[in-house]
Enzyme design. Structure first.
Site, short mmCIF file in Angstrom:
data_model
loop_
_atom_site.label_atom_id
_atom_site.label_comp_id
_atom_site.label_asym_id
_atom_site.label_seq_id
_atom_site.Cartn_x
_atom_site.Cartn_y
_atom_site.Cartn_z
N TRP A 332 -19.98 -4.42 -2.72
CA TRP A 332 -20.33 -5.84 -2.72
C TRP A 332 -19.18 -6.68 -3.27
CZ3 TRP A 332 -23.10 -8.57 -7.23
CH2 TRP A 332 -22.73 -8.02 -8.46
N ASP A 333 -18.22 -6.00 -3.88
CA ASP A 333 -17.03 -6.67 -4.42
C ASP A 333 -16.42 -7.60 -3.38
OD1 ASP A 333 -17.65 -4.29 -5.82
OD2 ASP A 333 -15.66 -4.17 -6.67
N GLU A 474 -24.97 -2.14 -14.22
CA GLU A 474 -25.22 -0.71 -13.94
C GLU A 474 -25.46 0.12 -15.20
OE1 GLU A 474 -21.77 0.13 -11.65
OE2 GLU A 474 -22.62 -0.67 -9.79
N LYS A 586 -23.25 -4.11 -18.81
CA LYS A 586 -21.91 -3.75 -18.34
C LYS A 586 -21.23 -4.98 -17.75
CE LYS A 586 -19.90 -0.56 -14.93
NZ LYS A 586 -20.23 0.46 -13.93
N GLN A 587 -22.01 -5.85 -17.11
CA GLN A 587 -21.44 -7.01 -16.42
C GLN A 587 -22.55 -8.05 -16.19
OE1 GLN A 587 -21.00 -3.97 -13.26
NE2 GLN A 587 -20.79 -5.74 -11.92
O1 IFM Z 1 -19.11 -2.80 -7.34
C1 IFM Z 1 -18.65 -2.49 -8.60
C2 IFM Z 1 -19.82 -2.49 -9.55
O2 IFM Z 1 -20.42 -3.75 -9.62
C3 IFM Z 1 -19.40 -2.05 -10.93
N1 IFM Z 1 -18.77 -0.76 -10.85
C4 IFM Z 1 -17.59 -0.73 -10.00
C5 IFM Z 1 -17.94 -1.16 -8.59
C6 IFM Z 1 -16.67 -1.21 -7.73
O3 IFM Z 1 -15.79 -2.16 -8.22
#
Ligand code: IFM
Length: 727
Positions: A332-333, A474, A586-587
């Site tokens: 999805w990046d 995640e 994590k984000q």
């Molecule tokens: O898509 C990301 C995810 O959101 C976090 N882990 C790494 C992936 C790839 O960059």
């Protein structure tokens, strides 16, 4: 135009401990292929690699990976009987420079051999943008202590692997004085590759012998260089694969022959002219006290060299084409982080990237069907055929005797809505109705069908829910009703209904085709709206806090201070299971919604949630996808200086190896998010169905910001402070 220093990344000292990081930093490319910044003459334990978009081959565990193609740099240099390499002799002077405006990598080394003689050696490397199949290398040798006897060997080295895994089979090769070629094929995917090269020297006394070694055609050049003279070698390499043409060797030989008449200067000037055009559209100018100018250009450069300018069958992997990380897989990046940069500044690249998803609908249909759903479910990780390629098991991060189950491929499903959003926004900004009607709306509708069959009706709550999923954060898996997931699905259903009616009005035949193919009907679309209106989405009535997923607020709050100082992520400190049980992110997760839908929430609600989740996010060691989003949302809330701290974390991710893993490749999502943090955050650009406007807020260290974007075919320049210029 800005001064040269704002365009050049320089290393003036060689640090062997940082070699993998520097290989990533000095990656160059042209959207067809990229080469890491490893040295022409090699170095022990280097991670040299060149990747071509779309050249994948099978590999155990991760299914498929981008293949490291033959080493086209391939130089051995022997000076007065001593091999030149940076682990021998003494480095008297060193400068490695990446010129972002010209996409040229140069290196100059003053070197004293173990026998005590000094030489000035220089390299210039270019991967042409005006001719994507052409790569150029120039090597200069200048003996500083009298005459020198030189041996220089260079060719195409097919004895390469992906960190030990060999993907290539030999087909044929040839070499003769002045030129040679190599033809290979990948073992499983049977992608053929042809690489040709020519080599010439600037001094007539240099003799050239052809060496036809196994998988490695080489020219061995030898002779004397008189004192203080410079000997130049010029190498041209052409490359094609069976993805481009039926006979790659025929094509690479033909191109090499055709270019014979063009001088080095001609080729360089055509390449630079093309880059000038690219930067005219995509550059951001920042006048500031910090290094924001070079950092933003560096990040944009890395996106631009990975951009498929001419190919709608490939996409940009999470690590671009710059390293082995994530094996070239697409996440999805692309749609959520990188795509806006292309949509607004290089719309044809955005179109290619989204078309890749359109062409991979068959893989998404297969995934949906195998899981018992309707429509199309895009994979969490995608590669050549669009089927799911997320590994199921990987080595445990700390205990190498154990395996860890990876669940993202099974249950991180929001990617289908992410793609739909990117499609819709691209259509809105570009005005490319043809794409929207023929490819975009079919994607939106087929993925809506997936959501329809995936939604679960909860009789007790009287809500539609999505249980057992992973949201953007995640650190928490197997959760129910992730807020980001559910909000995106709600948006998706509503837009799908609108898009269907739009298509019906403008392209009735296309619409009729989709009605047949997907079983669309008014009642089905009513049902979509029904689901949308009853999707579970929990917001505390008193505080306004949106719960990241059902039960999140019941998790233990983490004592962050007690874990400081630390140099690793919360997950590696506490372990996967324990991290699942605490309120550590994590984000960005809920905050992603404010970034994507700034008008959907009152600012007071955004502020409350920002404060809550920002304090619970692993900013430095969590995901690199976080900081740019936090920067953007902080800007929306007027917290400009706080936004600036997040911005810097993202801007330096690769240049300063903030997370210690830049050696695996560029953090492409962070780079894309950075453009958004500047343009949508500090620049305050907003585009919606009514048009665009800017509400800027620059950090204290910045005096001026200037960027351009294309809105429905019209180019607009924004200068802050200052004016808006329409062209
Ligand atoms: O898509 C990301 C995810 O959101 C976090 N882990 C790494 C992936 C790839 O960059």
């Amino acid at each position: 135009m800005s001064t040269q220093q704002e365009w050049i990344i320089t290393r003036s000292e060689f640090n062997p401990q940082k070699i993998h990081h520097d290989e990533t930093v000095f990656t160059i490319g042209n959207g067809y292929l990229s080469t890491r910044g490893s040295f022409e003459e090699s170095f022990p334990e280097e991670n040299a690699a060149t990747f071509i978009h779309g050249v994948f081959d099978d590999i155990p565990v991760v299914f498929t990976e981008l293949v490291n193609v033959p080493n086209w740099l391939d130089c051995v240099l022997i000076l007065d009987g001593e091999r030149f390499r940076l682990d021998y002799g003494e480095i008297l002077d060193y400068e490695n420079q990446l010129d972002l405006s010209k996409a040229t990598l140069t290196r100059s080394v003053k070197w004293r051999s173990p026998a005590g003689k000094a030489y000035q050696i220089s390299f210039e490397r270019v991967i042409c943008l005006h001719e994507q199949h052409l790569l150029l290398l120039r090597v200069g040798i200048n003996p500083l202590d009298g005459d020198a006897e030189v041996i220089f060997r260079s060719g195409i080295n097919g004895c390469v692997s992906n960190e030990g895994y060999v993907h290539w089979k030999h087909k044929a090769q040839s070499v003769q004085p002045g030129r040679g070629w190599l033809s290979l094929v990948t073992k499983k995917s049977e992608t053929g590759l042809g690489m040709s090269f020519s080599l010439k020297s600037s001094l007539p006394q240099i003799k050239m012998q052809a060496w036809n070694m196994d998988m490695h055609p080489v020219l061995n050049c030898s002779g004397f260089i008189p004192s203080q003279e410079v000997l130049w070698f010029e190498k041209r390499v052409t490359v094609y694969t069976t993805r481009d043409v039926q006979e790659p060797i025929h094509a690479s030989e033909t191109l090499l022959g055709q270019l014979k008449a063009s001088s080095w200067e001609d080729l360089i000037s055509a390449h630079q002219k093309k880059w000038q055009q690219v930067w005219t559209q995509s550059d951001i100018e920042i006048d500031s006290e910090d290094d924001a100018q070079i950092a933003i250009r560096y990040n944009l450069f890395q996106l631009l060299i990975a951009a498929p300018w001419q190919d709608e069958q490939v996409n940009i992997g999470a690590k671009t084409l710059s390293g082995y990380g994530y094996h070239g897989h697409v996440f999805w990046d692309t749609e959520i982080f990188m795509l806006p940069f292309f949509t607004y500044t290089q719309p044809q690249v955005a179109r290619n990237l989204l078309s890749y998803r359109y062409h991979r609908l068959a893989g998404a249909r297969k995934k949906a069907k195998e899981n018992g759903y309707l429509g199309a479910q895009f994979p969490w990780e995608s590669a050549d055929d669009g089927e799911e390629v997320t590994p199921t098991w990987v080595q445990h991060p700390t205990d190498r005797t154990k395996l860890t189950r990876i669940w993202t491929g099974d249950i991180q499903i929001h990617v289908s809505a992410d793609i739909a959003l990117a499609v819709w926004r691209y259509g809105q900004v570009s005005g490319d109705d043809k794409f929207l009607h023929e490819r975009g709306i079919p994607i939106i509708l087929e993925t809506a069908l997936f959501w329809e069959s995936r939604a679960e009706w909860n009789e007790i709550n009287q809500t539609y829910q999505f249980s057992d999923v992973i949201g953007p954060d995640e650190y928490h898996d197997h959760v129910d009703n992730n807020a980001y997931n559910n909000f995106m699905v709600r948006w998706h259903f509503r837009i799908a209904e609108q898009a269907a009616h739009l298509l019906q009005a403008h392209e009735p035949d296309l619409y009729a085709g989709l009605v047949d193919q997907l079983g669309l009907s008014d009642s089905r679309m009513q049902h979509w709206l029904e689901i949308a209106n009853h999707i579970y989405f929990e917001q505390d009535a008193l505080t306004g806090l949106i719960e990241q997923f059902q039960g999140f607020f019941q998790l233990e709050d983490l004592d962050w201070k007690s874990l400081e100082p630390r140099s690793e992520s919360i997950q590696s400190l506490l372990g996967i299971e324990a991290t699942n049980q605490v309120q550590a992110l994590k984000q960005a997760d809920v905050l992603m919604l404010f970034y994507l839908f700034p008008d959907a929430f009152p600012s007071q609600i955004m502020a409350v949630n920002y404060d809550y989740y920002n304090a619970r996010t692993d900013h430095t060691y969590g995901s690199s996808l976080g900081p740019s989003i936090h920067a953007l949302v902080a800007c929306q809330l007027g917290k400009t200086e706080e936004a600036y701290q997040h911005f810097i974390r993202s801007a330096h991710a690769d240049l300063y190896d903030v997370r210690g893993n830049a050696g695996d490749g560029i953090h492409a999502a962070s780079a894309g998010g950075l453009w958004q943090a500047v343009v949508f955050g500090f620049g305050g650009l907003r585009v919606d169905e009514y048009g665009y406007h800017c509400q800027s807020r620059l950090p204290k260290k910045w005096r001026r910001l200037r960027f351009r974007f294309c809105y429905r075919g019209e180019w607009i320049t924004i200068q802050i402070p200052g004016q808006e210029v329409r062209e």
